[in-house]
Design a protein around this motif. Structure first.
Motif, PDB file in Angstrom:
ATOM      1  N   LEU A 140       0.895  -1.241   0.011  1.00  0.00           N
ATOM      2  CA  LEU A 140       0.038   0.019   0.123  1.00  0.00           C
ATOM      3  C   LEU A 140       0.998   1.275  -0.082  1.00  0.00           C
ATOM      4  N   LEU A 141       2.066   0.940   0.768  1.00  0.00           N
ATOM      5  CA  LEU A 141       2.812   2.631   0.844  1.00  0.00           C
ATOM      6  C   LEU A 141       3.405   2.682  -0.802  1.00  0.00           C
ATOM      7  N   ALA A 142       4.079   1.274  -1.457  1.00  0.00           N
ATOM      8  CA  ALA A 142       4.588   1.369  -2.591  1.00  0.00           C
ATOM      9  C   ALA A 142       3.545   1.996  -3.659  1.00  0.00           C
ATOM     10  N   ASP A 143       2.286   1.719  -3.440  1.00  0.00           N
ATOM     11  CA  ASP A 143       0.986   2.399  -4.281  1.00  0.00           C
ATOM     12  C   ASP A 143       1.222   3.567  -4.129  1.00  0.00           C
ATOM     13  N   SER A 144       0.897   4.158  -2.900  1.00  0.00           N
ATOM     14  CA  SER A 144       1.128   5.638  -2.609  1.00  0.00           C
ATOM     15  C   SER A 144       2.226   6.424  -3.260  1.00  0.00           C
ATOM     16  N   LEU A 145       3.486   6.052  -3.232  1.00  0.00           N
ATOM     17  CA  LEU A 145       4.543   6.353  -3.880  1.00  0.00           C
ATOM     18  C   LEU A 145       4.297   6.591  -5.352  1.00  0.00           C
ATOM     19  N   GLU A 146       3.746   5.510  -5.732  1.00  0.00           N
ATOM     20  CA  GLU A 146       3.748   5.487  -7.141  1.00  0.00           C
ATOM     21  C   GLU A 146       2.392   6.284  -7.652  1.00  0.00           C
ATOM     22  N   ARG A 147       1.704   6.639  -6.948  1.00  0.00           N
ATOM     23  CA  ARG A 147       0.817   7.567  -7.501  1.00  0.00           C
ATOM     24  C   ARG A 147       1.035   9.051  -7.051  1.00  0.00           C
ATOM     25  N   HIS A 148       2.367   9.161  -6.076  1.00  0.00           N
ATOM     26  CA  HIS A 148       2.501  10.551  -6.016  1.00  0.00           C
ATOM     27  C   HIS A 148       3.178  11.363  -7.241  1.00  0.00           C
ATOM     28  N   ASP A 149       2.500  12.490  -7.496  1.00  0.00           N
ATOM     29  CA  ASP A 149       3.185  13.375  -8.761  1.00  0.00           C
ATOM     30  C   ASP A 149       3.903  12.408  -9.735  1.00  0.00           C
ATOM     31  N   PRO A 150       2.982  11.547 -10.415  1.00  0.00           N
ATOM     32  CA  PRO A 150       3.837  10.566 -11.260  1.00  0.00           C
ATOM     33  C   PRO A 150       4.442  11.213 -12.365  1.00  0.00           C
ATOM     34  N   ARG A 151       5.485  10.677 -12.895  1.00  0.00           N
ATOM     35  CA  ARG A 151       6.380  11.021 -13.823  1.00  0.00           C
ATOM     36  C   ARG A 151       6.763   9.943 -14.805  1.00  0.00           C
ATOM     37  N   PRO A 152       6.032   9.824 -15.811  1.00  0.00           N
ATOM     38  CA  PRO A 152       6.024   9.010 -16.961  1.00  0.00           C
ATOM     39  C   PRO A 152       7.470   8.559 -17.477  1.00  0.00           C
ATOM     40  N   LYS A 198      15.371  16.517 -11.888  1.00  0.00           N
ATOM     41  CA  LYS A 198      15.214  16.295 -13.421  1.00  0.00           C
ATOM     42  C   LYS A 198      15.296  14.863 -13.712  1.00  0.00           C
ATOM     43  N   THR A 199      16.455  14.319 -12.945  1.00  0.00           N
ATOM     44  CA  THR A 199      16.660  12.880 -13.360  1.00  0.00           C
ATOM     45  C   THR A 199      16.722  11.985 -12.045  1.00  0.00           C
ATOM     46  N   ILE A 200      16.595  12.460 -11.040  1.00  0.00           N
ATOM     47  CA  ILE A 200      16.391  11.537  -9.814  1.00  0.00           C
ATOM     48  C   ILE A 200      15.474  12.522  -8.866  1.00  0.00           C
ATOM     49  N   GLU A 201      14.752  11.685  -7.928  1.00  0.00           N
ATOM     50  CA  GLU A 201      13.795  12.156  -6.951  1.00  0.00           C
ATOM     51  C   GLU A 201      13.741  11.261  -5.864  1.00  0.00           C
ATOM     52  N   LEU A 202      13.668  11.697  -4.700  1.00  0.00           N
ATOM     53  CA  LEU A 202      13.370  11.272  -3.351  1.00  0.00           C
ATOM     54  C   LEU A 202      12.006  11.228  -2.883  1.00  0.00           C
ATOM     55  N   ARG A 213       7.852   4.030   7.699  1.00  0.00           N
ATOM     56  CA  ARG A 213       8.445   5.164   6.988  1.00  0.00           C
ATOM     57  C   ARG A 213       8.993   4.593   5.615  1.00  0.00           C
ATOM     58  N   ALA A 214       8.508   5.057   4.529  1.00  0.00           N
ATOM     59  CA  ALA A 214       9.236   4.461   3.289  1.00  0.00           C
ATOM     60  C   ALA A 214       9.603   5.787   2.610  1.00  0.00           C
ATOM     61  N   THR A 215      10.908   5.395   1.870  1.00  0.00           N
ATOM     62  CA  THR A 215      11.743   6.173   1.255  1.00  0.00           C
ATOM     63  C   THR A 215      12.000   5.576  -0.142  1.00  0.00           C
ATOM     64  N   ALA A 216      11.665   6.531  -1.254  1.00  0.00           N
ATOM     65  CA  ALA A 216      11.943   5.647  -2.892  1.00  0.00           C
ATOM     66  C   ALA A 216      12.621   6.557  -3.586  1.00  0.00           C
ATOM     67  N   TRP A 217      13.718   6.070  -4.260  1.00  0.00           N
ATOM     68  CA  TRP A 217      14.439   6.832  -5.282  1.00  0.00           C
ATOM     69  C   TRP A 217      13.588   6.490  -6.580  1.00  0.00           C
ATOM     70  N   ARG A 218      13.384   7.784  -7.327  1.00  0.00           N
ATOM     71  CA  ARG A 218      12.869   7.361  -8.629  1.00  0.00           C
ATOM     72  C   ARG A 218      13.825   8.208  -9.574  1.00  0.00           C
ATOM     73  N   LEU A 219      14.116   7.232 -10.483  1.00  0.00           N
ATOM     74  CA  LEU A 219      15.161   7.703 -11.368  1.00  0.00           C
ATOM     75  C   LEU A 219      14.635   7.819 -12.706  1.00  0.00           C
ATOM     76  N   ALA A 220      15.108   8.520 -13.486  1.00  0.00           N
ATOM     77  CA  ALA A 220      14.855   8.843 -15.115  1.00  0.00           C
ATOM     78  C   ALA A 220      15.198   7.603 -15.774  1.00  0.00           C
ATOM     79  N   THR A 221      14.211   7.214 -16.859  1.00  0.00           N
ATOM     80  CA  THR A 221      14.518   5.990 -17.393  1.00  0.00           C
ATOM     81  C   THR A 221      15.181   6.425 -18.936  1.00  0.00           C
ATOM     82  N   SER A 222      15.899   5.636 -19.424  1.00  0.00           N
ATOM     83  CA  SER A 222      16.151   5.762 -20.945  1.00  0.00           C
ATOM     84  C   SER A 222      16.658   4.414 -21.563  1.00  0.00           C
ATOM     85  N   ASP A 223      17.052   4.353 -22.881  1.00  0.00           N
ATOM     86  CA  ASP A 223      17.242   2.948 -23.640  1.00  0.00           C
ATOM     87  C   ASP A 223      18.399   2.598 -23.356  1.00  0.00           C
ATOM     88  N   THR A 224      18.681   1.632 -22.440  1.00  0.00           N
ATOM     89  CA  THR A 224      20.218   1.069 -22.175  1.00  0.00           C
ATOM     90  C   THR A 224      20.030  -0.406 -22.669  1.00  0.00           C
TER      91      THR A 224
END
Length: 267
Positions: A46-58, A89-93, A107-118
């Protein structure tokens, strides 16, 4: 057991969504150590779901989720709120907290990273495990009590033993009554089960308890589907501290790793 039993929601899901970030747990979210607590697994989903829904960045995805378990997770009603700790722009906590009874339980923290074709350099060193169709049914409820464990379908691979094992999990219950969570949240909602699938010692009286204080998940690939595979190893040190280490799989193969630090206590 002296704690008052919580007022639970009813339904074939883990949580009733009350709106405004408030939820009420069902019997399917019940923990294994105490009947009045929630299991960490669905709560972390449920916490992961909340993090995924928070200000989503495609253009970004979560690559690491770190959960700190700050105490017993009470069953019943609670609230979750998510915030951005470090925009970029490229990483968010990001951070999400589960608050119950006036205190933060997780308490959950998550690093969100920019994706690219690797794809030209993509490579995975973790070894695949036999799929669920090649594994035998496993009754986790014969080892562990609680509504969460009873909610799972489990399959076990050959060679399973105390301290190490390969197990597949899935559940027919959605995270909430709205049934609108994605695969990431659904699979994250089972990862914490890893600490009990190949216990070094049997839980219960005249043995040891070994609750985990955290859950650290790193994902080099976004997981998909409904099956979660756990390639698991449990180590106990000689001074009351242990570690559960797990390679995480979906039906496409390995996608990441999980670690859980344990406090060992004589029962």
């Amino acid at each position: 057991m002296t704690a008052e039993l919580p007022e639970l929601a009813e339904g074939n899901f883990y949580y009733l969504n009350l709106g405004g970030g408030r939820f009420r747990s069902t019997i399917h979210a019940q923990g294994a150590w105490n009947v009045h607590e929630q299991h960490m697994a669905p709560a972390s989903g449920l916490l992961a779901d909340s993090l995924e829904r928070h200000d989503p960045r495609p253009d970004m995805r979560m690559g690491r989720i770190s959960y700190e378990i700050l105490g017993l997770i009470p069953g019943g009603e609670f609230q979750i709120a998510a915030t951005t700790l470090r925009p970029g722009k490229t990483i968010e906590l990001l951070q999400a907290e589960l608050v119950a009874g006036g205190r933060t339980a997780i308490r959950a923290t998550a690093w969100r990273l920019a994706t690219s074709d690797t794809t030209p350099v993509a490579a995975i060193e973790d070894t695949p495990i036999p799929g669920p169709e090649d594994c035998k049914p496993y009754d986790g409820a014969s080892v562990w009590p609680g509504g969460y464990i009873r909610s799972l379908e489990m399959r076990v691979a050959e060679g399973h033993r105390p301290g190490a094992g390969k197990v597949w999990l899935r559940t027919e219950h959605p995270l909430t009554d709205r049934a609108d969570s994605g695969a990431l949240a659904r699979l994250m909602g089972m990862v914490d089960t890893a600490n009990g699938i190949a216990a070094r010692v049997p839980p219960g009286k005249d043995s040891y308890s070994f609750p985990n204080l955290d859950l650290q998940i790193h994902m080099y690939r976004r997981p998909e589907g409904e099956w979660l595979g756990l390639d698991n190893a449990v180590s106990f040190g000689g001074d009351g501290i242990g570690l559960t280490s797990t390679v995480l799989h979906d039906l496409q193969g390995p996608f990441g790793r999980a670690e859980q630090i344990l406090t060992l206590r004589k029962t």
